[in-house]
Scaffold this motif. Structure first.
Motif, PDB file in Angstrom:
ATOM      1  N   ARG A   1       3.981   1.480  -1.167  1.00  9.10           N
ATOM      2  CA  ARG A   1       4.618   1.614  -2.482  1.00  9.10           C
ATOM      3  C   ARG A   1       3.651   2.221  -3.492  1.00  9.10           C
ATOM      4  O   ARG A   1       4.041   3.045  -4.323  1.00  9.10           O
ATOM      5  CB  ARG A   1       5.125   0.252  -2.957  1.00  9.10           C
ATOM      6  CG  ARG A   1       6.337  -0.250  -2.187  1.00  9.10           C
ATOM      7  CD  ARG A   1       7.031  -1.376  -2.940  1.00  9.10           C
ATOM      8  NE  ARG A   1       6.179  -2.544  -3.050  1.00  9.10           N
ATOM      9  CZ  ARG A   1       6.135  -3.536  -2.157  1.00  9.10           C
ATOM     10  NH1 ARG A   1       6.901  -3.482  -1.078  1.00  9.10           N
ATOM     11  NH2 ARG A   1       5.348  -4.574  -2.339  1.00  9.10           N
ATOM     12  N   GLN A   2       2.408   1.838  -3.400  1.00 10.18           N
ATOM     13  CA  GLN A   2       1.407   2.393  -4.304  1.00 10.18           C
ATOM     14  C   GLN A   2       1.200   3.884  -4.018  1.00 10.18           C
ATOM     15  O   GLN A   2       1.085   4.705  -4.937  1.00 10.18           O
ATOM     16  CB  GLN A   2       0.087   1.638  -4.139  1.00 10.18           C
ATOM     17  CG  GLN A   2      -1.004   2.094  -5.105  1.00 10.18           C
ATOM     18  CD  GLN A   2      -2.270   1.265  -4.942  1.00 10.18           C
ATOM     19  OE1 GLN A   2      -2.334   0.362  -4.115  1.00 10.18           O
ATOM     20  NE2 GLN A   2      -3.283   1.586  -5.720  1.00 10.18           N
TER      21      GLN A   2
ATOM     22  N   GLN B   1       0.829  -1.205   0.000  1.00 11.63           N
ATOM     23  CA  GLN B   1       0.000   0.000   0.000  1.00 11.63           C
ATOM     24  C   GLN B   1       0.866   1.257   0.000  1.00 11.63           C
ATOM     25  O   GLN B   1       0.572   2.245  -0.675  1.00 11.63           O
ATOM     26  CB  GLN B   1      -0.928   0.006   1.215  1.00 11.63           C
ATOM     27  CG  GLN B   1      -1.993  -1.071   1.196  1.00 11.63           C
ATOM     28  CD  GLN B   1      -1.487  -2.411   1.707  1.00 11.63           C
ATOM     29  OE1 GLN B   1      -0.317  -2.553   2.068  1.00 11.63           O
ATOM     30  NE2 GLN B   1      -2.378  -3.396   1.753  1.00 11.63           N
TER      31      GLN B   1
ATOM     32  N   SER C   1       4.149   5.843  -5.462  1.00 12.31           N
ATOM     33  CA  SER C   1       4.114   5.982  -6.925  1.00 12.31           C
ATOM     34  C   SER C   1       3.078   7.009  -7.367  1.00 12.31           C
ATOM     35  O   SER C   1       3.202   7.587  -8.450  1.00 12.31           O
ATOM     36  CB  SER C   1       3.822   4.632  -7.572  1.00 12.31           C
ATOM     37  OG  SER C   1       2.541   4.162  -7.189  1.00 12.31           O
TER      38      SER C   1
END
Length: 694
Positions: free
Chosen positions: A386-387, A384, A390
């Motif tokens: 990392r998302q 979550q 990004s």
């Protein structure tokens, strides 16, 4: 962003900072200052030994080259002071005096000495004087606002020397003769122009160069701006600028808003008027930069333009002499102290108050997002997270945790100044709360709450200011709990007790069960530290009742243990055993095997204190078995050692040696645990606001 680690701060310990250019002129002043070091003071003349360091004062207007002269003097005499040079700036760019407590703390940090969080000014200055006793050091105290600042920081040893830089005399410090600066001599002034404008134009028209230096009154800041103006216009003649400077003597024609009608403000007006519209706006908004430190993010958020576009503008300002490039692996610039008040006049005359407030808000919003990104990059184990990373805009994203940590360290002075300015503003409290929250979290993630305690103490104090101003009892309780914890860690237990009681009232006002229970437990801990075991047990009991009422059994088990510890200190071993057994039952009910092993170990300890060694031995053996089941090697080893000690006391040294050898094998095979993770997990009361997650 970069992965290179850099250590920066407002105060540094070094031999001499790198300078861009060779020092110019001031030969007479340097000679007088060096002679003043050797001159006998009033104490020596009267037959008394000098009680403290000699003070040399360099006085002059901002931009007169006073700091450069001080640095050159330090360079020339530094070899006489083998223990090094300490530097501190005693005024903010806007002229606000730096608190003596902050300056002393930074100086102690530069010496590598601890400065307890929340320590009083007198304690810190006393610690600084003690640290400098017996050393031969040189102190450079730049931009002193008054004699009281310098006096508080002076070493009480004649082997040290203090060089103070100020606008005027430091009345109140004995035996100080100011070295008052005027303009540079004509030769040095022309040479300074040549460094920026180039030698050709000066060589072909030396009289015009001298005329321009005269129009600038030999003032270094004005000469730098004049040289930068010429450097940006290769086709312009020196005579043209000299004529404009001589003709432009009307005070009303200076920078908008009516600044000082000196040569610096006149040449600044010429430079400013020829800047493109966007560049002129960026320049005047730099007066809002916290601590006078500018990076592309700060400038772009103030002006509302892209980071890439503003970076070239800032480099152009360096060429023009408007900014100084900082010695940093990340792009960072200093707003000169002499320029700050002139830019403030420009901003206040050219921008509406609402536009200035909007610029401050954009800068704080960008800082909040950078701090959020700085913290989130440390949590990349989560998909979550990392998302979320990004999805962030490229300009606020850090490539690695190391890059984020470097940014946090390099921008530390500016970030702390941003927090102070945001709270002092009073009209941006929502943004200030978010900024403080993200700053605490980012520092905890990268530095650890213990290592950053001095900075966090100030931040929690700012949280308390906003909470009291806005009537936010939940945040007031959190700030008071955090401040109380830091007071308790540094031995100010009675101060901590007062904080915890106030936090309890705030928690009740907010109807916050977490803050209320935490405050009750902390009050009990403070009473225990003060040796008032009856009150400690009573407060732990109140916290326990609330935990039981809410069905929080693991927390209740922990509180049973704290009550038992208090009874043990008071010598009430029966009550201690009863509460430890209640704690053990709670841990077993929740399935916490390691905590059960620890509780059994404490039961064994109390049984030993109570004079029941055989029971203590059996309980300790049971604790070892539970530690083995927990698969916690370090806990298992610790309990094996305790069992060995118990066997020694009951007269079985052979068995004791076996258990001690087993513990030593475990400790050799198990690598030591890092301290940073433990620091980050310290029990801190989070500062929460409705929009923490950005």
């Amino acid at each position: 962003m970069t992965d290179q680690a850099v250590d920066t701060g407002e105060v540094r310990l070094s031999a001499h900072p790198a300078t861009r250019d060779r020092f110019l002129g001031r030969a007479r002043e340097l000679k007088e200052l060096r002679a003043d070091i050797e001159r006998a003071g009033l104490d020596t003349l009267s037959g008394r030994k000098a009680p403290r360091a000699r003070v040399l004062l360099i006085a002059g207007r901002p931009g007169s080259g006073r700091t450069s002269l001080a640095e050159e003097l330090v360079r020339q005499v530094a070899d006489r002071y083998p223990d090094g040079v300490l530097r501190a700036r005693l005024s903010e760019p806007d002229g606000t005096p730096v608190p003596v407590e902050r300056a002393a703390r930074e100086l102690l940090g530069a010496l590598g000495l601890p400065a307890p969080a929340g320590a009083a000014e007198d304690d810190l200055t006393a610690a600084l004087r003690a640290a400098l006793a017996g050393r031969r050091m040189l102190l450079l105290l730049d931009d002193a606002a008054g004699a009281d600042q310098v006096d508080a920081l002076l070493p009480e040893t004649p082997d040290c020397l203090a060089v103070a830089v100020s606008k005027g005399p430091l009345t109140g410090i004995a035996d100080v003769r100011p070295c008052t600066l005027g303009g540079l001599d004509t030769k040095s002034a022309v040479e300074l122009l040549t460094r920026y404008a180039g030698a050709v134009r000066v060589t072909v028209d030396p009289r015009s160069a001298e005329s321009l230096a005269e129009a600038c009154q030999g003032h270094p800041a004005a000469l730098v701006l004049a040289g930068g103006w010429l450097a940006a216009r290769p086709q312009a003649a020196v005579a043209d600028l000299a004529r404009r400077m001589h003709a432009d003597v009307d005070p009303g024609a200076d920078v908008p808003g009516g600044a000082d009608a000196g040569p610096t403000s006149r040449i600044l007006r010429l430079v400013y008027e020829e800047l493109p519209g966007q560049g002129a706006r960026i320049l005047r908004l730099l007066s809002l930069a916290p601590a006078g430190l500018v990076d592309p993010h700060t400038a772009s958020s103030l002006a509302g333009c892209s980071v890439d576009a503003v970076r070239a503008v800032l480099d152009d300002f360096v060429t023009l002499g408007l900014l100084r490039a900082a010695d940093s692996p990340l792009p960072q610039y200093d707003v000169p102290g002499w320029l700050h008040p002139l830019l403030r006049v420009l901003a206040e005359s050219q921008e509406r108050p609402a536009e200035l407030q909007l610029a401050r808000a954009r800068m704080l919003e960008r800082t909040v997002r950078l701090l959020h990104s700085c913290r989130v990059i440390t949590e990349t184990d989560s998909p979550q997270t990392r998302q979320k990373l990004s999805a962030m805009p490229r300009e606020v994203r850090f490539p690695t945790p190391r890059a984020a940590a470097d940014w946090l360290r390099i921008r530390r002075p500016a970030l702390l100044a941003s927090a102070r300015l945001a709270v002092a503003d009073g009209e941006l409290d929502t943004l200030a709360r978010r900024l403080l929250s993200q700053l605490v979290r980012a520092v905890a993630a990268h530095v650890g709450t213990q290592a950053a305690a001095p900075d966090l103490y100030g931040v929690h104090g700012l949280v308390l200011d906003v909470a009291e101003r806005r009537g936010l009892p939940r945040e007031r309780a959190a700030a008071l709990l955090n401040l109380g914890d830091l007071d308790a860690q540094t031995g100010r237990t009675r101060d901590a007790l007062a904080r915890y009681r106030a936090a309890l009232e705030a928690g009740r006002e907010a109807n916050d069960p977490y803050a209320t229970g935490r405050a009750m437990e902390s009050v009990g801990g403070a009473h225990q530290e003060l040796g008032d075991y009856d009150r400690a047990a009573d407060w732990f009991g109140r916290a326990l009742a609330e935990r039981l009422a809410r069905g929080e059994h693991p927390e209740a088990a922990r509180l049973y243990g704290r009550i038992a510890t208090t009874h043990t200190y008071a010598g009430r071993y029966g009550e201690a055993l009863r509460n430890w057994r209640a704690a053990l039952a709670g841990y077993r009910r929740s399935g916490d095997v390691a905590a059960s092993a620890r509780a059994l170990s404490e039961i064994a300890r109390v049984q030993e204190y109570a004079g029941r060694p055989e029971e203590s031995l059996r309980t300790c053996q049971e604790a070892v078995e539970w530690a083995r089941r927990a698969e916690d090697v370090r806990l298992h080893a610790a309990l094996e050692l305790r069992l060995a000690d118990t066997l020694d006391r009951i007269g079985d040294p052979a068995s004791a040696r076996l258990h001690r050898a087993a513990a030593e094998r475990m400790l050799v095979e198990e690598p030591p645990e890092g301290g940073m993770d433990q620091e980050k997990g310290a029990d801190a009361c989070e500062i929460r606001s409705p929009s923490d997650e950005d």
